[in-house]
Scaffold this active site. Structure first.
Site, mmCIF file in Angstrom:
data_model
loop_
_atom_site.group_PDB
_atom_site.id
_atom_site.type_symbol
_atom_site.label_atom_id
_atom_site.label_comp_id
_atom_site.label_asym_id
_atom_site.label_seq_id
_atom_site.Cartn_x
_atom_site.Cartn_y
_atom_site.Cartn_z
ATOM 1 C CB SER A 131 5.035 -1.852 -5.893
ATOM 2 O OG SER A 131 5.804 -2.780 -5.148
ATOM 3 C CG HIS A 152 1.554 0.303 -8.058
ATOM 4 N ND1 HIS A 152 2.578 1.228 -8.147
ATOM 5 C CD2 HIS A 152 1.634 -0.211 -6.792
ATOM 6 C CE1 HIS A 152 3.235 1.261 -7.005
ATOM 7 N NE2 HIS A 152 2.690 0.404 -6.174
ATOM 8 C CD GLU A 164 2.934 3.871 -10.861
ATOM 9 O OE1 GLU A 164 3.873 4.640 -11.113
ATOM 10 O OE2 GLU A 164 3.109 2.724 -10.371
ATOM 11 C CG ASN A 202 8.129 2.769 -6.742
ATOM 12 O OD1 ASN A 202 8.152 3.611 -5.845
ATOM 13 N ND2 ASN A 202 7.402 1.670 -6.666
#
Length: 515
Positions: A131, A152, A164, A202
């Site tokens: 991540s 991910h 992802e 993120n």
């Protein structure tokens, strides 16, 4: 998107045998989806008994699905038959893709991939569920970096319908396409992103918490009020401080610092010293029983909001810089039965209501040549339906503040009272979210449509950042940022070129480059 059945995906999945290293929460979820997608799944974990625990956990999920009529017994048996234990890494030799879901440590992941390269075929794919680590850096330790890719998922994997897909700088296009197809076969939206710090979701999520922390650090208001405003006026499912408590500061603070430093101290991602000190104090959130909120039996203890004070009605004068906002405020005044002044300048005793974008109440009052003692600013960005936010200057007299509070709360709508701030609460957080999203588009981290959908699914925002900017108005967002930057000189608020150009041209923020 619902989970696919074996018949619809077996032929479409680009891989047939998936190896999984690490059977914790993330690994279990990936294994469940892979089995449901028709793949044979080989489970490996260094801890004795971990694979059996994972299989039992996944079996329990499927059993509950059968009990609730969501899954047939035949499907359950078919899924279960696809989960196999790989006692040694060598047992993964026949896999055409291996996914690692182990500790977030670059050296450990590189060592694992070196060992796997000695086991699997040269045309097999190595995927990392990292991540926060660079896919390119992980791949740099491999003999064949072109077959290494980021894959991910988000926790809980079966419920968070997004994955992802992140190629490293040397990952082959064929590997990207095959892993993308696998993600879709597993029932998830596949968000292709470049190998940048925080990848896509993120990265896009940096503004929500960090700007809320900055607002708290400036003592504009308390954490519960910030949460209420962003839920009621912003439409977010959860306020930033509730989210920080849910995630845990031991996780959130590390991510904030990591992305900030990986971007070489980019001001837009600047963390707050508040989380560092609270982390040192052990105030992690729900997991420690206390964070920004205290928890009793798993529930946050939230103080009741103060009620609007009783106040004698005053004549109301509304600034007319924003005709739409002035009209909406006028309707509130009329509905409450208070006197609305229609003159160009306020009378000597009237309450002056201002509607700034990115300015504080003080600056707006002085710019308009008004008596700051009688001025109160109202945030009109999110409308007046579910909550109303008012902001006083340091000179505003209590009589006028209470009158504005009583007026805005006369119909029972909750009112939040803030200290002076450039951009209130909602304006600041929304503008920063949009700005970070616009810069992601400018950098080409992902396509605009992918960015918006990924943020909706991965972060639960009511809209993706570009769609959010269009909803509130690109020109308004640009004005908020311009005014905040002018007042603070903080590069955190400098508008992204992507946002500025499209807002000035009146184009949707998702408009791609012409070439």
């Amino acid at each position: 998107m619902s989970s696919p059945t074996p018949s619809d995906v077996t032929s479409s999945a680009p891989f047939h045998r998936l190896g999984l290293v690490g059977t914790g929460a993330m690994g279990r979820g990936i294994a469940q989806l892979a089995a449901q997608a028709g793949l044979e799944v080989m489970l490996h974990d260094a801890r004795t008994g971990a694979v059996d625990e994972a299989r039992d956990f996944i079996a329990g999920i499927w059993s509950r699905g059968v009990a609730k009529g969501r899954l047939s017994e035949d499907d359950q048996a078919s899924y279960q038959s696809r989960l196999h234990e790989a006692t040694e890494l060598e047992d993964l030799a026949g896999c055409d893709i291996v996914v690692e879901a182990i500790v977030e440590d670059l050296d450990v992941k590189q060592d694992l991939f070196r060992r796997l390269e000695a086991v699997i075929a040269d045309d097999a794919v190595l995927a990392t569920n990292t991540s926060s680590l660079s896919v390119t850096a992980i791949a740099s330790a491999c003999r064949l970096p072109q077959r290494v890719i980021g894959f991910h998922f988000f926790n809980p994997v079966p419920l968070m319908k997004i994955v992802e897909v992140i190629p490293g700088l040397r990952t082959s296009r064929e590997v990207v396409d095959h892993v993308d197809a696998l993600g879709q076969a597993m029932g998830h939206f596949t968000a292709r992103a470049t190998d940048t710090p925080g990848f896509l979701v993120n990265h896009a999520g940096r503004a929500f918490g960090t700007e809320a922390l900055r607002i708290l650090g400036e003592r504009v208001t308390d954490h519960a009020t910030i949460d209420r405003i962003l839920v009621d006026q912003g439409g977010f499912r959860m306020g930033p401080f509730s989210l920080l408590d849910l995630t845990g500061l031991d996780v959130s603070h590390a991510v904030m610092e990591s992305i900030y430093h990986q971007y070489y101290e980019e001001a837009r991602f600047r963390p707050s010293p508040l989380t560092r000190s609270r982390l040192d104090a052990g105030l992690l959130g729900r997991k420690s029983g206390e964070g920004f909120y205290c928890y009793q039996e798993g529930q946050a203890v939230v103080a009741k909001e103060p009620s609007a004070p009783a106040a004698t009605p005053l004549p109301i004068w509304i600034s007319r810089e924003d005709p739409e906002a002035a009209q909406a405020l006028s309707a509130v005044v009329t509905a409450a039965g208070w006197t609305l002044e229609q003159r160009d300048q306020p009378s000597p005793d009237s309450l002056c209501l201002l509607t700034p974008l990115g300015e504080d109440a003080t600056q707006t009052a002085l710019r308009l040549g008004l008596d700051a003692r009688r001025c109160v600013a109202i945030d009109m960005l999110g409308g007046l339906d579910k909550r109303r936010s008012l902001m006083t200057t340091p000179a505003t007299q209590t009589r006028y503040r209470d009158a504005a509070w009583a007026l805005l709360g006369a119909d029972g709508t909750p009112v939040s009272v803030l200290n002076d701030s450039n951009g209130f609460v909602l304006q600041r957080v929304v503008a920063c979210i949009v700005n970070v999203g616009a810069d992601i588009a400018q950098q080409g981290v992902a396509e605009p449509a992918t960015l918006d959908r990924a943020v909706e699914l991965g972060l639960g925002y009511p809209r993706g950042p570009l769609a959010m900017g269009d909803h509130f108005g690109g020109r308004r967002i640009l004005s908020i940022l311009d005014n905040m930057f002018a007042a603070t000189r903080d590069p955190r608020y400098r508008p992204s070129p992507w946002l500025r150009r499209r807002a000035m041209l009146g184009l949707p923020l998702a408009t791609p480059e012409s070439t």
